[in-house]
Scaffold this active site. Structure first.
Site, PDB file in Angstrom:
ATOM      1  N   SER A 123       0.839  -1.201   0.000  1.00 33.92           N
ATOM      2  CA  SER A 123       0.000   0.000   0.000  1.00 33.92           C
ATOM      3  C   SER A 123       0.878   1.258   0.000  1.00 33.92           C
ATOM      4  O   SER A 123       1.706   1.444  -0.887  1.00 33.92           O
ATOM      5  CB  SER A 123      -0.972  -0.053   1.183  1.00 33.92           C
ATOM      6  OG  SER A 123      -2.003   0.900   1.054  1.00 33.92           O
ATOM      7  N   ASP A 179     -10.134  -5.034  -4.552  1.00 40.65           N
ATOM      8  CA  ASP A 179      -9.743  -3.939  -3.647  1.00 40.65           C
ATOM      9  C   ASP A 179     -10.818  -2.849  -3.648  1.00 40.65           C
ATOM     10  O   ASP A 179     -11.307  -2.451  -4.700  1.00 40.65           O
ATOM     11  CB  ASP A 179      -8.401  -3.353  -4.092  1.00 40.65           C
ATOM     12  CG  ASP A 179      -7.690  -2.608  -2.970  1.00 40.65           C
ATOM     13  OD1 ASP A 179      -8.326  -2.368  -1.924  1.00 40.65           O
ATOM     14  OD2 ASP A 179      -6.515  -2.275  -3.146  1.00 40.65           O
ATOM     15  N   HIS A 211      -7.951  -5.229  -0.021  1.00 39.17           N
ATOM     16  CA  HIS A 211      -6.709  -4.507   0.278  1.00 39.17           C
ATOM     17  C   HIS A 211      -5.937  -5.310   1.332  1.00 39.17           C
ATOM     18  O   HIS A 211      -5.881  -4.949   2.504  1.00 39.17           O
ATOM     19  CB  HIS A 211      -7.055  -3.103   0.780  1.00 39.17           C
ATOM     20  CG  HIS A 211      -5.947  -2.108   0.626  1.00 39.17           C
ATOM     21  ND1 HIS A 211      -5.487  -1.679  -0.595  1.00 39.17           N
ATOM     22  CD2 HIS A 211      -5.192  -1.458   1.543  1.00 39.17           C
ATOM     23  CE1 HIS A 211      -4.506  -0.817  -0.428  1.00 39.17           C
ATOM     24  NE2 HIS A 211      -4.308  -0.661   0.861  1.00 39.17           N
TER      25      HIS A 211
END
Length: 231
Positions: A123, A179, A211
């Protein structure tokens, strides 16, 4: 760059034999080095560990984070908002590149040249790694970005286009196709723009993954790291 950098805390999974290469793995926003290490271990069923490669999980300092209305969080940099369209918060990004470059220097002092290092993250950690490598540490062996994206006008694209170091390190990018919001499409667009700018990239989608990390993704990462650093 100012190398009088803040010393970041780091968790380390040591190699089992002779230390000949290193991986720097950056956590996502709100996490820590120990948190990511533990998560990787839970998903993989064991540590991401190697015979000759040390794996380093630094922790971002706690700082006020604008998307959380200024609440303190372990983030690599600030964002004006979570959007592809706003300008990057370059002051905080550049400052963190200094701090993370100090970890690269630590590894060099331990006898590991840059071409025997891989840098990546999950991320926000993946976005941070793209800034660090494309703008300051172009000699490393590879970059990986898991569930990550860059802003549309990111200075990273210009840095890749203007890079004097050729070839640039290869990018491994992975993303869950489920996601939330539009992160998967942002990630895919980031990959296309990086490829267009001149980076050798591969993009892997994992079906039904949000995610998150998943075992097939980490197994792919492990084999990619070995390919980059086993010799």
């Amino acid at each position: 760059m100012n190398m009088a950098a803040v010393k970041l805390q780091k968790s380390v999974v040591s190699q089992t034999g002779k230390h000949t290469a290193s991986v720097i793995f950056l956590h996502g926003s709100g996490d820590t080095g120990p948190g990511l290490l533990s998560w990787v271990c839970d998903v993989l069923g064991q540590n991401l560990a190697f015979e000759n490669i040390r794996v380093i999980y630094p922790t971002a300092p706690s700082r006020p984070y604008t998307p959380m209305r200024g609440a303190l969080s372990h983030v690599w940099f600030d964002r004006h908002k979570i959007s592809q369209d706003c300008p990057e918060h370059l002051e905080s990004i550049d400052s963190m590149c200094d701090h993370l470059s100090a970890i690269v220097q630590d590894e060099i002092r331990a006898g590991i040249p840059k071409h025997r290092m891989v840098i990546g993250g999950f991320s926000m950690g993946g976005a941070m790694a793209l800034h660090l490598v494309s703008r300051y540490q172009q000699e490393v062996a590879g970059i990986f970005a898991l569930s990550s994206f860059l802003n549309k006008d990111s200075v990273v694209y210009q840095a890749v286009e203007n890079a004097t170091q050729r070839p640039l390190p290869e990018l491994l990018q992975c993303h869950g196709s489920a996601d939330e919001l539009v992160f998967h499409s942002w990630g895919k667009e980031t990959n296309s723009l990086l490829e267009k700018a001149g980076l050798n990239t591969s993009f892997h989608s994992f079906p039904d993954l949000n995610h998150q990390l998943c075992r097939p993704e980490l197994e792919l990462l492990r084999s990619w790291i070995l390919k980059k650093l086993s010799h």
